[in-house]
Design a protein around this motif. Structure first.
Motif, PDB file in Angstrom:
ATOM      1  N   LEU A 172      49.840 -19.332  37.329  1.00 47.16           N
ATOM      2  CA  LEU A 172      48.805 -18.298  37.304  1.00 47.16           C
ATOM      3  C   LEU A 172      48.855 -17.509  36.005  1.00 47.16           C
ATOM      4  CD1 LEU A 172      46.569 -16.656  38.670  1.00 47.16           C
ATOM      5  CD2 LEU A 172      48.335 -15.298  39.788  1.00 47.16           C
ATOM      6  N   HIS A 173      50.058 -17.135  35.549  1.00 46.02           N
ATOM      7  CA  HIS A 173      50.181 -16.350  34.319  1.00 46.02           C
ATOM      8  C   HIS A 173      49.741 -17.173  33.104  1.00 46.02           C
ATOM      9  CE1 HIS A 173      51.795 -12.862  36.185  1.00 46.02           C
ATOM     10  NE2 HIS A 173      52.872 -13.467  36.643  1.00 46.02           N
ATOM     11  N   LYS A 174      50.036 -18.468  33.118  1.00 43.11           N
ATOM     12  CA  LYS A 174      49.604 -19.316  31.992  1.00 43.11           C
ATOM     13  C   LYS A 174      48.081 -19.397  31.925  1.00 43.11           C
ATOM     14  CE  LYS A 174      53.778 -22.188  31.831  1.00 43.11           C
ATOM     15  NZ  LYS A 174      54.340 -23.557  32.019  1.00 43.11           N
ATOM     16  N   VAL A 175      47.452 -19.599  33.078  1.00 48.26           N
ATOM     17  CA  VAL A 175      45.994 -19.658  33.103  1.00 48.26           C
ATOM     18  C   VAL A 175      45.396 -18.316  32.687  1.00 48.26           C
ATOM     19  CG1 VAL A 175      43.969 -20.015  34.579  1.00 48.26           C
ATOM     20  CG2 VAL A 175      45.983 -21.463  34.858  1.00 48.26           C
ATOM     21  N   LEU A 176      46.039 -17.229  33.132  1.00 48.60           N
ATOM     22  CA  LEU A 176      45.551 -15.889  32.780  1.00 48.60           C
ATOM     23  C   LEU A 176      45.625 -15.656  31.268  1.00 48.60           C
ATOM     24  CD1 LEU A 176      44.514 -13.113  33.635  1.00 48.60           C
ATOM     25  CD2 LEU A 176      46.904 -12.419  34.004  1.00 48.60           C
ATOM     26  N   GLU A 177      46.721 -16.082  30.649  1.00 48.98           N
ATOM     27  CA  GLU A 177      46.854 -15.916  29.198  1.00 48.98           C
ATOM     28  C   GLU A 177      45.777 -16.708  28.458  1.00 48.98           C
ATOM     29  OE1 GLU A 177      51.732 -15.337  29.192  1.00 48.98           O
ATOM     30  OE2 GLU A 177      50.806 -17.101  28.258  1.00 48.98           O
ATOM     31  N   ARG A 178      45.497 -17.936  28.930  1.00 49.52           N
ATOM     32  CA  ARG A 178      44.448 -18.737  28.291  1.00 49.52           C
ATOM     33  C   ARG A 178      43.074 -18.080  28.469  1.00 49.52           C
ATOM     34  NH1 ARG A 178      44.626 -24.360  30.949  1.00 49.52           N
ATOM     35  NH2 ARG A 178      42.754 -24.607  29.623  1.00 49.52           N
ATOM     36  N   ALA A 179      42.822 -17.563  29.686  1.00 50.03           N
ATOM     37  CA  ALA A 179      41.527 -16.927  29.956  1.00 50.03           C
ATOM     38  C   ALA A 179      41.337 -15.690  29.097  1.00 50.03           C
ATOM     39  CB  ALA A 179      41.416 -16.575  31.444  1.00 50.03           C
ATOM     40  N   VAL A 180      42.389 -14.908  28.933  1.00 47.49           N
ATOM     41  CA  VAL A 180      42.296 -13.687  28.122  1.00 47.49           C
ATOM     42  C   VAL A 180      42.046 -14.037  26.666  1.00 47.49           C
ATOM     43  CG1 VAL A 180      43.622 -11.723  27.263  1.00 47.49           C
ATOM     44  CG2 VAL A 180      43.631 -12.274  29.696  1.00 47.49           C
ATOM     45  N   ALA A 181      42.675 -15.113  26.206  1.00 47.74           N
ATOM     46  CA  ALA A 181      42.523 -15.500  24.803  1.00 47.74           C
ATOM     47  C   ALA A 181      41.117 -16.011  24.491  1.00 47.74           C
ATOM     48  CB  ALA A 181      43.555 -16.573  24.450  1.00 47.74           C
ATOM     49  N   GLN A 182      40.437 -16.601  25.479  1.00 49.52           N
ATOM     50  CA  GLN A 182      39.145 -17.229  25.224  1.00 49.52           C
ATOM     51  C   GLN A 182      37.953 -16.395  25.724  1.00 49.52           C
ATOM     52  OE1 GLN A 182      38.952 -21.386  26.301  1.00 49.52           O
ATOM     53  NE2 GLN A 182      41.162 -21.653  26.043  1.00 49.52           N
ATOM     54  N   ASN A 183      38.209 -15.241  26.349  1.00 49.91           N
ATOM     55  CA  ASN A 183      37.134 -14.402  26.863  1.00 49.91           C
ATOM     56  C   ASN A 183      37.407 -12.946  26.489  1.00 49.91           C
ATOM     57  OD1 ASN A 183      35.487 -16.251  28.951  1.00 49.91           O
ATOM     58  ND2 ASN A 183      37.679 -16.731  29.135  1.00 49.91           N
ATOM     59  N   GLU A 184      36.504 -12.101  26.895  1.00 54.34           N
ATOM     60  CA  GLU A 184      36.703 -10.668  26.715  1.00 54.34           C
ATOM     61  C   GLU A 184      37.858 -10.242  27.614  1.00 54.34           C
ATOM     62  OE1 GLU A 184      35.353  -8.568  24.671  1.00 54.34           O
ATOM     63  OE2 GLU A 184      36.466  -6.861  25.464  1.00 54.34           O
ATOM     64  N   PRO A 185      38.962  -9.753  27.064  1.00 52.95           N
ATOM     65  CA  PRO A 185      40.156  -9.493  27.891  1.00 52.95           C
ATOM     66  C   PRO A 185      39.909  -8.516  29.026  1.00 52.95           C
ATOM     67  CG  PRO A 185      40.696  -9.449  25.551  1.00 52.95           C
ATOM     68  CD  PRO A 185      39.218  -9.523  25.624  1.00 52.95           C
ATOM     69  N   SER A 186      39.164  -7.438  28.765  1.00 52.31           N
ATOM     70  CA  SER A 186      38.983  -6.428  29.812  1.00 52.31           C
ATOM     71  C   SER A 186      38.266  -7.010  31.026  1.00 52.31           C
ATOM     72  CB  SER A 186      38.202  -5.229  29.266  1.00 52.31           C
ATOM     73  OG  SER A 186      36.911  -5.645  28.823  1.00 52.31           O
ATOM     74  N   LYS A 187      37.303  -7.891  30.813  1.00 50.70           N
ATOM     75  CA  LYS A 187      36.580  -8.484  31.927  1.00 50.70           C
ATOM     76  C   LYS A 187      37.489  -9.399  32.748  1.00 50.70           C
ATOM     77  CE  LYS A 187      32.055  -8.368  29.661  1.00 50.70           C
ATOM     78  NZ  LYS A 187      30.906  -9.168  29.173  1.00 50.70           N
ATOM     79  N   ILE A 188      38.306 -10.179  32.046  1.00 49.96           N
ATOM     80  CA  ILE A 188      39.212 -11.095  32.758  1.00 49.96           C
ATOM     81  C   ILE A 188      40.257 -10.303  33.542  1.00 49.96           C
ATOM     82  CG2 ILE A 188      40.940 -12.897  32.446  1.00 49.96           C
ATOM     83  CD1 ILE A 188      38.071 -13.837  32.083  1.00 49.96           C
ATOM     84  N   TYR A 189      40.815  -9.256  32.917  1.00 48.89           N
ATOM     85  CA  TYR A 189      41.799  -8.438  33.635  1.00 48.89           C
ATOM     86  C   TYR A 189      41.179  -7.793  34.870  1.00 48.89           C
ATOM     87  CZ  TYR A 189      45.344  -8.796  29.953  1.00 48.89           C
ATOM     88  OH  TYR A 189      46.294  -9.238  29.091  1.00 48.89           O
ATOM     89  N   THR A 190      39.960  -7.325  34.736  1.00 46.83           N
ATOM     90  CA  THR A 190      39.293  -6.701  35.884  1.00 46.83           C
ATOM     91  C   THR A 190      39.100  -7.704  37.012  1.00 46.83           C
ATOM     92  OG1 THR A 190      38.136  -5.199  34.370  1.00 46.83           O
ATOM     93  CG2 THR A 190      37.249  -5.413  36.601  1.00 46.83           C
TER      94      THR A 190
END
Length: 1713
Positions: free
Chosen positions: A1520-1538
């Motif tokens: 989950l953390h690996k996918v989250l790091e990839r998602a944050v790197a390729q998208n707007e971080p605040s939206k992904i964190y939310t």
């Protein structure tokens, strides 16, 4: 021998007789004779004689004592009592025959007393464990019957006759366990609550009673019983009960029906000690008398008095049996009295309600009929409602009645008044005395406004007490002893004298009557106002003044009704100081204006009511000295000190004057200090006459007294440009009124209040504040003027003004401290001085800092700004520098910063020994006050405090907000004396030097706007730079240069204003004027261009030409094809709005912005506000708004290829495009691709840029038909590769030709298919094979019917569409497509796929395999059936819109047709998850992320969110953390964190969500939405305290402009999830600072309404509609108020709101004439 054989005499015989009598007394109440040994007959006869004689004696005793009297009651006697009143700490109990008693709270039960003791102990120890002890009001009720035991008889004449107890241990003292039998009713109190019932305390040792819940259900409507509550217990246990742990447990019941029927049988045998009041028995009448009955019950004898018989005693017969209840028992005399009254015999244990019906104490009864006359006792009456009444002899007449029977005869009727009630005897106690019939009996009888004759009783310090009647008293306050205050009331009021008064108010609960002795009120002929219903418009009333303020007067009437007189309604002329004209208690005539009963608001007026203004309380005119002149200086002495000012005696004339509070000093803070310490006799020098309007007033302000030569008090002498000293008179929404000496006033509009526009002026200015105003305009006709308070108008950079103001302030502060020290020299405060270093100890920690106690015992405070370490703890030792002495709070302010304190400890010599005037040093600010900032100097001034003025001028209200503790400023020493060092900021000194000319004088004679003409070339200074204009200052005139007037030529994307800087001097040319705003509240006639603002130009071409430019005077007109400069304003709704000039606007559509596709995809980032572009006019609309283009596109012609922007799709079959030059294009689904696909419009979205080819043009409608086919856009030699060629017309078709098209609808047996400009309809049959031959793709069946109808109608009009209906037979004869490889359409129609050119090779190979394989007929039939089944299912799903793929192959084909649709990919992933194929779902997610176009950011984000959700549910935390790091790197971080937080919350991982929230606020600390989301998270999970702490962190991190929004959001969350009261407090706090925020009021009202507190919401609505808001905002609130009342109110409240809205409209002058 003599003892055995007495010789004679009566002594021995008497002894024997007495012994015999005593022996028989013991058996006096027994029905059977005691067993005695047989004796001689003679003795037995003698015994019978004795018993008979004793029985006769008992009857005589009973006859004399049957009516219970006070002297017959002794301690220990048991009586029947009825609760008449429940008080906080006692019960009032009615006893038989009108006696009364009281039961103290400690005499209820032992258990209840223990609870009270524990409660007292906890309260004294401060324990947080509070016990819930029921009150007497909860446990007892009026009408409840209780057996009582006399504890003590009241010796003195008190409220009650006896002190009683109902403690079961005392009442049941004679009862023993062996005498408890079934059906016996016992008195008890609830001892405790158990699981299955209650333990009842019956006061019998060794016995416990238990009450089951089932037996208590019918008592008191099933409500729970309280510990200590008294109950009537019916014993239900057979035999002797159950023995448990040496205790006998009996079961009892309190069921009212069972208790009412319980009665002891005559056969029961109990000792006399077990007989107690309330016991129900069967009584046998043994003798009937006129006044009583003698009865026998159980084994005892008793009597029933005639007052306790339901009918006359003579109607009863001996030996008959009646039901009775024991009334009282006297164990000492062994007398038992019973009652046969029904309300006692049938008592069920529940309080008797409404026993006497509607009768009340004090009622007068006119038809009371005499029923019985007792010449020794009194008269009995029968009332109309069937009740009985009794009047004793003293109350029959005011004089003693000797012969009662002659005056009162049976059946005579009389008028009487109810005095009291006797609930035990069921009697109404009345009186026939004339004095009682006519006088007041109780406080309820006295009505406000009544005139009374009272007797003076006693004179007190606060007033006079009087006697209204013998039992009722009243009080006259000192204020109401006379029309004027009396110094010695004792001389006028003598005890026992009669005076005439009028009732002001009656307080029945407190038994108080307030009276007035004022003759003007007592003898008033005007209406007496005692209720709101009496009010009428313009009603004249008499009242008295009860409060005086500077805003008006409060007038009191009768019954505590008060009315407010605003200052404007006090007189026709303004009264600035009402306290000098009116006095407390003054009787005034007033007129009613309006009122609101709900809010208890009454507005009245003194105008027209003939009120005589009496200054100083004397009937004389204002006295002024002979040499009086405004502006003249005089001396005086303080005579007295009031709340609003000081009375001064002028010297040497002795005339009395008034010095208002705010005129004591130029500083309002110093005014408050001086008011505290001014005393009688203090000399005041240099006072100045201010005004003589209604009151002779003087001022002591330096700004006026030191500039008397500049005082102008005559309106005719006023000239524009004058600067006058004055004070703030009134603050309004639209501006400020300033008052000058002589009573003149000027309006300062908001625009001229400060240099920077401020919305809330009241936050900066206060009423009475000293200011200097510059006169701008004077209207002599209307005696009005307009002024300015702006620093730019009144201040010219002289720093000495601020230094002098600070000198005066410090001088006044020193004087106040000196006076305070002289008056209170012994106080610890005066042992300290500012600048001393002292030691102390921290005693308390607060939000703002720490509270300390110094070694001397003085209190001190350390703010957080002056502490090195915020982690202060209670008990810490501190060493600090004293920075301020607060004489009002008697405490010090300390600075404990080590760097500061060290400098003062190490200092040697006097503080300012090394300092010189004009010396430059650095200063650290440690304290900021409203008048000064205090700092510590550095360098040569180390160890010295310096005072810096925070006001450069009286009007400088914004400068103080530039200072805060911790700042370091370079300063210049301006003044040094023994106690203070005064400095000015170096910045201010530098500005001062810059503004001085060569001669050292400030530049004057600057031109005003009216001195300039069009064509003038002047020098201007840049004041402000904005994206589209610059504001300039030309001398004292203001103007602007529009961005279009900056340069003659520009480059695309250039921002011409970037080269300019604020403060820069530039040359401009005046090209015109703009009209400024006028103020409707002050209409002043003025010359042309009075408010004109300069319109200037920077263009070099215009600066070169002298005079007026002809092109500037001509109206700007533009034609199609003109080239213009356009400057970007904003991009909205697909259009770029631009400014062509200051008067002309334009717009550029998306397709005309650029040739670069990257620019068109994100125009907001490429076109910034203020950028300039060269544009071409392509159109002009009716509003003269220009259509422009930034590109050079060709003309709109058939065959032309150009770019277009997607707008919308129509009917699912056409694409609407925006073309250049304002044209719109339509592309049908057959004109999109060379190879048809399902739903071809899915791949287009709004705003997408495409290329198209024009097919036809309709110039009238500015519409084109276009094509997006690649074959049209790119000429290709290989036209045969076009899978689905265009069909131009019906004529181009040939028979048996196979076409592909798009299904439009299916209805009435026909299928409508779209082919470019034609529609084919085929008949539908049940032959599935024929359906398979249809070369169509079914789409959008939901809209098909309508589309087919429309298409059918259009074929009749347009020739380009053809409707062909073919018979079924002809369809079957149509040949199949002939392909050399043997391809047939029958092979794979069951699949939802599209045959493309790339698939031809694969299909050919499949056909070869089919030909090579030979199948049996059965296999062929089976395949056909399966094929038809699949086709039926496929068509059904297509027509019903339920085309959900059911296999991997179908999903693969679906994602090929829609590769950028996240919805398809998510369905694909869900398909695998349904079969628990997690790895395949991951693979689909990875494939989707690689396939979706990078431009589709939202679609890719949807897949990432689904991927995260998948790993959260089925994967490990590492994945989950690996996918989250990839998602944050390729998208707007605040939206992904939310999104990740939402996933955590939904899956119950609260800790992970909180950690992610913390990470998010650290990363985006300036984002208010992030803070708000975190706050919502805490509230939703009931962590209210954490949310409140988070709010404090939020406010420290966010910009101050977001604070109000965050506090309001927190308040909303408090309403929903936290403490609604706290939320209400937060809203009130915010609205207190921002009262005109409509959004905050609206949210607050919604929150209160949703919480269900409608009355609270109404109060808020009332508050908000009385605010001074704009008409638009008030309309919003009234509309909201009306909607609220329609939903939650009634017709009356709705009409009330409408009425208030109408009144508001009328008050604003909007009604039609």
């Amino acid at each position: 021998m003599e003892e055995n054989f007495p010789r004679g005499g009566g002594t021995k015989r008497t002894k024997k007789v007495s012994e015999l009598v005593l022996k028989e007394d013991e058996d006096l109440f027994h029905s059977e004779e005691s067993e005695t040994p047989k004796k001689k007959r003679k003795k037995e006869f003698a015994k019978k004689v004795k018993v008979t004689r004793q029985t006769n004696n008992f009857e005589k005793i009973v006859g004399r004592t049957c009516a219970l009297k006070k002297n017959m009651v002794s301690s220990g006697m048991l009586l029947m009592g009825c609760v008449t009143r429940v008080e906080d700490y006692s019960l009032c109990v009615g006893l038989p025959n009108g006696l009364s008693g009281s039961v103290l709270i400690t005499h209820i039960s032992d258990t209840y007393t223990e609870l009270l003791q524990k409660l007292t102990e906890n309260a004294s120890n401060g324990s947080a464990n509070t016990l819930e002890v029921p009150s007497l009001h909860e446990m007892f009720h009026v009408g409840q019957l209780l057996p009582c035991k006399v504890v003590e008889q009241s010796l003195a004449k008190k409220k009650h006759d006896f002190k009683l107890t109902i403690n079961p241990r005392e009442v049941n003292e004679g009862m023993v366990a062996s005498h408890i039998i079934k059906d016996l009713v016992l008195h008890g109190c609830i001892q405790s609550l158990e699981d299955h019932g209650y333990v009842v305390d019956i006061g019998i040792s060794g016995t416990r009673a238990f009450l089951n819940h089932a037996d208590a259900e019918n008592y008191n409507n099933g409500e729970a019983l309280h510990v200590g509550e008294a109950v009537c217990c019916l014993v239900t246990t057979d035999g002797s009960g159950v023995v448990r742990e040496s205790l006998r447990v009996i079961n009892v019941s309190i069921d009212p029906e069972k208790v009412a029927k319980a009665q002891l049988e005559s056969s029961v045998r109990l000792p006399l000690t077990c007989i107690f009041p309330g016991m129900k028995v069967k009584a046998n009448i043994t003798k009937v008398d006129e006044d009583s009955l003698l009865v026998k019950f159980l084994q005892f004898s008793g009597h029933i008095h005639c007052s306790h018989l339901p009918k006359s005693a003579t109607t009863y017969k001996t030996h008959s049996e009646i039901g009775a209840v024991v009334l009282y028992v006297n164990l000492s005399t062994k007398i038992v009295s019973l009652s046969a009254l029904p309300h006692l015999v049938n008592y069920s244990g529940v309080a008797i309600e409404n026993q006497f019906g509607s009768l009340q104490r004090g009622d007068i009864l006119t038809n009371a009929t005499v029923s019985k006359v007792d010449s020794h006792v009194g008269v009995h009456f029968s009332l109309e409602n069937g009740k009985k009444a009794f009047c004793d002899i003293p109350n029959l007449h005011d004089k003693l009645v000797e012969n009662v029977k002659d005056l009162f005869r049976i059946k005579d009727t009389h008028t009487c008044r109810i005095m009291d009630f006797n609930p035990v005897d069921n009697l109404v106690i009345v009186s026939l005395r004339e004095s009682i019939l006519t006088n007041f009996l109780q406080f309820q009888d006295i009505l406000p406004g009544t005139v009374l004759e009272c007797t003076v009783h006693q004179i007190h310090e606060k007033g006079v007490s009087v006697k209204i009647t013998k039992s009722l008293s009243g009080f006259i306050p000192n204020l109401h002893l006379a029309d004027f205050p009396l110094k010695y009331p004792g001389k006028k009021f003598v005890p026992e004298t009669t005076i005439k008064c009028r009732v002001l108010m009656v307080n029945v609960k407190k038994k108080q009557v307030l009276l007035t002795r004022k003759k003007s009120l007592v003898n008033s002929k005007l209406p007496i106002l005692t209720s709101w219903s009496q009010l009428e418009p313009d009603l004249l009333l008499d009242g008295f003044i009860c409060r005086i303020t500077d805003k008006g007067v409060l007038v009191a009437f009768y019954n505590n009704i008060k009315g407010w007189v605003p200052r404007r309604e006090l007189s026709e002329e303004d009264i600035p100081f009402p306290e000098k004209v009116f006095y407390m208690g003054q009787v005034v005539k007033c007129r009613v204006l309006n009122w609101d009963e709900e809010s208890s608001r009454l507005t009245i007026s003194f105008k027209g009511a003939q009120i005589k203004l009496t200054p100083f309380g004397k009937n004389r005119v204002v006295e002024v000295p002979d040499d009086f002149e405004i502006g003249m200086l005089v001396d005086g002495k303080v005579k007295s000190v009031l709340k609003t000012g000081v009375n001064v005696t002028l010297e040497p004339t002795g005339v009395e004057a008034f010095l208002p509070r705010h005129h004591l000093s130029d500083s309002l803070e110093c005014c408050d200090l001086l008011m505290t310490y001014y005393r009688e006799g203090v000399a005041l020098e240099g006072l100045m006459y201010l005004s003589k309007a209604s009151v002779l007033t003087v001022t002591h302000r330096k700004s006026m007294c030191d500039n008397t030569d500049q005082i102008v008090f005559e309106f005719d002498k006023l000239q524009p440009g004058m600067i006058l000293a004055g004070s703030i008179k009134r603050l309004m929404d639209y501006g400020v009124f300033v008052e000058f000496p002589g009573g003149m006033s000027a309006l300062v509009p908001n625009k001229y209040v400060t240099d920077t526009l401020v919305r809330n002026v009241s936050a900066l200015f206060s009423v009475g504040q000293a200011v200097c105003a510059k006169i701008l305009q004077v209207d002599r006709e209307k005696s009005r003027m307009l002024a300015s308070l702006r620093m730019a108008d009144c201040y010219h950079g002289d720093t000495d003004i601020g230094i002098n103001l600070l000198k005066d302030t410090l001088k006044e502060m020193d004087m106040v401290q000196k006076m305070s020290k002289e008056a209170n020299g012994a106080k610890v405060l005066w042992k300290h001085h500012v600048g001393d270093v002292c030691d102390g100890k921290v005693m308390k920690i607060t939000e703002i800092g720490g509270l300390c106690e110094l070694d001397s015992g003085c209190k001190a405070i350390i703010t957080n700004h002056n502490v090195d370490n915020l982690d202060m703890d209670i008990g810490d030792k501190v060493k600090g520098l004293i920075t301020y002495l607060d004489t009002e709070e008697e405490c010090l302010e300390l600075c404990t910063l080590k760097a500061v304190v060290k400098g003062f400890i190490n200092r040697t010599g006097p503080p300012a020994a090394k300092l010189k005037v004009d010396q430059k040093l650095n200063c650290r600010i440690v304290l900021v006050k409203k008048d000064f900032a205090l700092g510590t100097l550095k360098g040569l001034g180390a160890g010295t405090l310096a005072y810096i003025p925070v006001k450069r001028h009286l009007n400088d209200v914004l400068e103080m907000y530039q200072f805060y503790p911790g700042q370091i400023h370079p300063v210049i020493v301006k003044h040094i004396d023994k106690t203070h060092v005064l400095c000015a900021l170096e910045l201010h000194e530098t500005r001062k030097m810059e503004m001085l000319g060569t001669g050292g004088e400030v530049l004057k004679n600057i031109k005003t706007p009216h001195d300039h003409e069009v064509g003038d070339i002047v020098t201007a200074r840049v004041r402000n730079i904005y994206p589209l204009q610059i504001n300039i200052v030309v001398g004292e005139a203001s103007g602007r240069v529009h961005i279009c007037e900056v340069s003659d030529t520009i480059e695309n994307g250039e921002m011409p204003l970037d080269d300019l800087q604020e403060g820069e001097d530039i040359k401009v040319k005046v090209i015109g004027f703009r009209e400024g705003k006028t103020y409707s509240h002050l209409p002043i006639s003025h010359p042309n261009r009075k408010y004109a603002l300069l319109e200037c130009s920077l263009k070099p071409s215009k600066l070169k030409r002298e005079g007026t430019d002809p092109e500037d005077e001509e109206e700007c007109t533009h034609n199609v094809g003109d080239h213009v400069q356009a400057f970007v304003q904003n991009f909205a709704k697909g259009v770029l709005n631009v400014s062509v000039s200051s008067m002309v606007l334009g717009q550029v559509s998306l397709v005309n912005l650029s040739d670069d596709l990257a620019v068109l995809e994100n125009p907001e980032t490429h076109f910034l506000r203020g950028q300039g572009y060269n544009a071409t006019v392509i159109g002009v609309d009716n509003s003269k708004r220009l259509d422009l283009t930034f590109t050079d596109q060709g003309k709109i012609e058939v065959g032309e290829k150009m770019r277009a922007c997607v707008l919308t799709t129509t009917y699912g079959l056409e694409l609407q495009l925006a073309l250049s030059l304002g044209y719109k294009g339509l592309a049908s689904c057959t004109d999109l691709l060379d190879t048809y696909t399902d739903n071809p419009l899915r791949s287009y979205k709004h705003g997408q840029i495409v290329h198209c080819c024009i097919l036809s043009i309709d110039k009238d409608k500015k519409q084109c038909r276009v094509s997006l086919r690649q074959s049209r856009l790119k000429k290709s030699k290989h036209s045969k590769k076009v899978k689905d060629p265009e069909v131009e017309s019906v004529d181009a078709l040939s028979k048996d030709q196979i076409l592909r098209g798009f299904v439009m609808g299916f209805s009435k047996g026909s299928l409508t298919v779209w082919h470019k400009h034609m529609v084919d309809r085929f008949n539908s049959t049940k032959d599935k094979e024929r359906k398979r031959k249809l070369p169509v793709t079914v789409v959008n069946s939901a809209k098909g019917d309508n589309s087919s109808k429309d298409a059918a109608e259009k074929t009749e009009v347009k020739q380009t569409k053809a409707l062909v209906t073919l018979p079924a037979c002809e369809v079957s004869k149509m040949p199949r497509l002939s392909v050399t490889t043997g391809f047939s359409w029958d092979t794979d129609l069951s699949k939802d796929s599209v045959a493309t050119q790339s698939d031809s090779d694969e299909e050919d190979s499949e056909m070869d395999d089919l030909k090579a394989t030979k199948k049996t007929k059965a296999e062929i039939r089976a395949e056909k059936k399966e094929e038809e089944k699949k086709l039926d299912e496929f068509e059904r799903r297509q027509l019903q819109g339920d085309n959900q793929p059911a296999s991997v192959d179908e999903f693969d084909r679906l994602v090929l047709t829609s590769p950028d649709s996240s919805l398809v990919w998510l369905q694909y992933m869900a398909f695998h998850l349904q079969t628990a194929e997690i790895d395949k779902a991951r693979a689909v997610a990875e494939r989707a992320l690689k396939t979706i176009s990078f431009r589709e950011e939202q679609e890719k984000q949807n897949v990432w969110v689904a991927y995260l959700n998948l790993e959260n549910m089925y994967g490990s935390s590492d994945l989950l953390h690996k996918v989250l790091e990839r998602a944050v790197a390729q998208n707007e971080p605040s939206k992904i964190y939310t999104q990740m937080i939402n996933i955590y919350v939904k899956s119950g991982k609260i800790d992970e969500a909180e950690n992610l929230h913390n990470k998010l606020i650290r990363r985006y600390s300036q984002d208010k939405d992030v803070w708000g989301s975190f706050m919502m998270f805490y509230y939703k999970h009931e962590r209210v305290d954490d949310a409140r702490k988070l709010l404090q962190r939020c406010l420290k991190s966010l910009n101050i402009k977001h604070h109000v929004e965050m506090i309001a959001k927190s308040a909303q969350l408090e309403f929903k999830f936290g403490d609604a009261e706290r939320g209400r407090t937060m809203f009130e706090s915010v609205l207190g600072n921002y009262p005109k925020r409509t959004d905050l009021w609206s949210v607050y009202l919604d929150m209160v309404t949703k919480s269900g507190e409608w009355q609270e919401a109404r109060q808020l609505f009332e508050r908000v509609i009385h605010l001074k808001q704009s008409a638009k905002k008030m309309k919003f609130f009234y509309k909201k108020y009306l909607e609220f009342e329609k939903e939650y109110g009634d017709s009356e409240t709705v009409e009330s709101v409408k009425k208030k809205a109408l009144e508001y409209v009328e008050s604003q002058g909007y009604m039609d004439e």
